[in-house]
Design a protein around this motif. Structure first.
Motif, PDB file in Angstrom:
ATOM      1  N   ALA A 117      -0.112  11.595 -21.130  1.00  0.00           N
ATOM      2  CA  ALA A 117      -1.477  11.189 -21.490  1.00  0.00           C
ATOM      3  C   ALA A 117      -1.775  11.462 -22.963  1.00  0.00           C
ATOM      4  CB  ALA A 117      -2.501  11.923 -20.613  1.00  0.00           C
ATOM      5  N   VAL A 118      -1.163  12.519 -23.513  1.00  0.00           N
ATOM      6  CA  VAL A 118      -1.343  12.854 -24.924  1.00  0.00           C
ATOM      7  C   VAL A 118      -0.017  12.615 -25.638  1.00  0.00           C
ATOM      8  CG1 VAL A 118      -1.972  14.634 -26.599  1.00  0.00           C
ATOM      9  CG2 VAL A 118      -2.995  14.667 -24.306  1.00  0.00           C
ATOM     10  N   ARG A 119      -0.052  11.819 -26.708  1.00  0.00           N
ATOM     11  CA  ARG A 119       1.122  11.598 -27.546  1.00  0.00           C
ATOM     12  C   ARG A 119       0.719  11.854 -28.987  1.00  0.00           C
ATOM     13  NH1 ARG A 119       6.024  11.665 -26.002  1.00  0.00           N
ATOM     14  NH2 ARG A 119       6.581  10.283 -27.712  1.00  0.00           N
ATOM     15  N   PHE A 120       1.658  12.317 -29.786  1.00  0.00           N
ATOM     16  CA  PHE A 120       1.345  12.526 -31.201  1.00  0.00           C
ATOM     17  C   PHE A 120       2.520  12.097 -32.057  1.00  0.00           C
ATOM     18  CE2 PHE A 120       3.030  16.545 -29.591  1.00  0.00           C
ATOM     19  CZ  PHE A 120       4.075  16.787 -30.477  1.00  0.00           C
ATOM     20  N   LYS A 121       2.209  11.855 -33.325  1.00  0.00           N
ATOM     21  CA  LYS A 121       3.218  11.452 -34.306  1.00  0.00           C
ATOM     22  C   LYS A 121       2.937  12.235 -35.575  1.00  0.00           C
ATOM     23  CE  LYS A 121       4.327   7.009 -34.552  1.00  0.00           C
ATOM     24  NZ  LYS A 121       4.345   5.564 -34.945  1.00  0.00           N
ATOM     25  N   THR A 122       3.979  12.789 -36.194  1.00  0.00           N
ATOM     26  CA  THR A 122       3.791  13.538 -37.440  1.00  0.00           C
ATOM     27  C   THR A 122       4.628  12.897 -38.547  1.00  0.00           C
ATOM     28  OG1 THR A 122       5.642  15.063 -37.076  1.00  0.00           O
ATOM     29  CG2 THR A 122       3.515  15.689 -36.127  1.00  0.00           C
ATOM     30  N   ARG A 123       4.169  13.088 -39.773  1.00  0.00           N
ATOM     31  CA  ARG A 123       4.896  12.611 -40.956  1.00  0.00           C
ATOM     32  C   ARG A 123       5.286  13.810 -41.809  1.00  0.00           C
ATOM     33  NH1 ARG A 123       0.965   8.872 -40.454  1.00  0.00           N
ATOM     34  NH2 ARG A 123      -0.500  10.285 -41.461  1.00  0.00           N
ATOM     35  N   GLY A 124       6.487  13.758 -42.346  1.00  0.00           N
ATOM     36  CA  GLY A 124       6.915  14.817 -43.257  1.00  0.00           C
ATOM     37  C   GLY A 124       7.810  15.821 -42.579  1.00  0.00           C
ATOM     38  N   LYS A 125       8.496  16.606 -43.398  1.00  0.00           N
ATOM     39  CA  LYS A 125       9.406  17.617 -42.871  1.00  0.00           C
ATOM     40  C   LYS A 125       8.604  18.669 -42.123  1.00  0.00           C
ATOM     41  CE  LYS A 125      12.879  20.949 -44.459  1.00  0.00           C
ATOM     42  NZ  LYS A 125      13.492  21.000 -43.128  1.00  0.00           N
ATOM     43  N   LEU A 126       9.098  19.077 -40.965  1.00  0.00           N
ATOM     44  CA  LEU A 126       8.382  20.069 -40.167  1.00  0.00           C
ATOM     45  C   LEU A 126       8.711  21.480 -40.639  1.00  0.00           C
ATOM     46  CD1 LEU A 126       8.903  18.407 -36.690  1.00  0.00           C
ATOM     47  CD2 LEU A 126       6.772  18.525 -37.990  1.00  0.00           C
ATOM     48  N   ARG A 127       7.690  22.310 -40.699  1.00  0.00           N
ATOM     49  CA  ARG A 127       7.860  23.699 -41.116  1.00  0.00           C
ATOM     50  C   ARG A 127       8.689  24.477 -40.095  1.00  0.00           C
ATOM     51  NH1 ARG A 127       3.394  27.625 -39.690  1.00  0.00           N
ATOM     52  NH2 ARG A 127       4.743  27.439 -37.894  1.00  0.00           N
ATOM     53  N   GLU A 128       9.354  25.516 -40.555  1.00  0.00           N
ATOM     54  CA  GLU A 128      10.128  26.388 -39.656  1.00  0.00           C
ATOM     55  C   GLU A 128       9.221  26.897 -38.528  1.00  0.00           C
ATOM     56  OE1 GLU A 128      11.309  29.768 -42.018  1.00  0.00           O
ATOM     57  OE2 GLU A 128       9.244  30.210 -42.545  1.00  0.00           O
ATOM     58  N   LEU A 129       9.838  27.228 -37.400  1.00  0.00           N
ATOM     59  CA  LEU A 129       9.055  27.688 -36.252  1.00  0.00           C
ATOM     60  C   LEU A 129       8.623  29.134 -36.407  1.00  0.00           C
ATOM     61  CD1 LEU A 129      11.147  26.231 -33.307  1.00  0.00           C
ATOM     62  CD2 LEU A 129       8.941  25.410 -34.163  1.00  0.00           C
ATOM     63  N   ILE A 130       7.391  29.388 -35.984  1.00  0.00           N
ATOM     64  CA  ILE A 130       6.912  30.756 -35.849  1.00  0.00           C
ATOM     65  C   ILE A 130       6.882  31.078 -34.360  1.00  0.00           C
ATOM     66  CG2 ILE A 130       4.883  32.245 -36.057  1.00  0.00           C
ATOM     67  CD1 ILE A 130       4.199  30.748 -38.619  1.00  0.00           C
TER      68      ILE A 130
END
Ligand SMILES: [Zn+2]
Ligand SMILES: [Zn+2]
Length: 132
Positions: free
Chosen positions: A13-26
């Motif tokens: 039901a929820v979808r998302f799209k991101t642009r750009g390099k993803l930051r390291e995980l916390i």
């Protein structure tokens, strides 16, 4: 070149799209994150301007503290987002991303509040509370 990543909740039901390099995980071991996720929280951050959400009417925003809200899918319960008041980015849980995520581990926070039912078995930096 645009670095596009997509993801969503368990039911779709929820979808998302991101642009750009993803930051390291916390990785956050605080009690709120442990309760919400069942173990501990793993998330990256994305600027709101680099992110599009489809199905935002399916998101419930739970105010978990005076400073932040946690967004989850009201249909399937998937934990998706953490958003601090007044900041221009949203934290997105790692497990919500479709593979290949290209996500990389960063560091652990709130280790002083860690659960007593697991150990941290890696050499990543650890902080007792927020990052120093
Ligand atoms: Zn869902
Ligand atoms: Zn936490």
């Amino acid at each position: 070149m645009q670095d596009i990543h997509e993801g969503g909740c368990l039911c779709g039901a929820v979808r998302f799209k991101t642009r750009g390099k993803l930051r390291e995980l916390i990785f956050c071991h605080c009690s709120q994150c442990r309760k919400q996720t069942g173990l501990y929280y793993a998330a990256t951050n994305v600027l709101d301007s680099d992110m599009e959400i489809e199905g935002s009417d399916a998101i419930t925003w739970y105010r978990s503290s005076g400073e932040a809200r946690r967004g989850f899918c009201r249909h399937c319960g998937s934990a998706l987002f953490w958003k601090a008041e007044g900041l221009d980015y949203t934290s997105i849980l790692a497990g919500a991303f479709d593979k290949p995520t290209e996500l990389e581990p960063g560091y652990h926070i709130f280790c002083a509040d860690q659960g007593d039912y697991y150990e941290i078995h890696d050499d990543l930096p650890r902080f007792a509370a927020a990052r120093d």
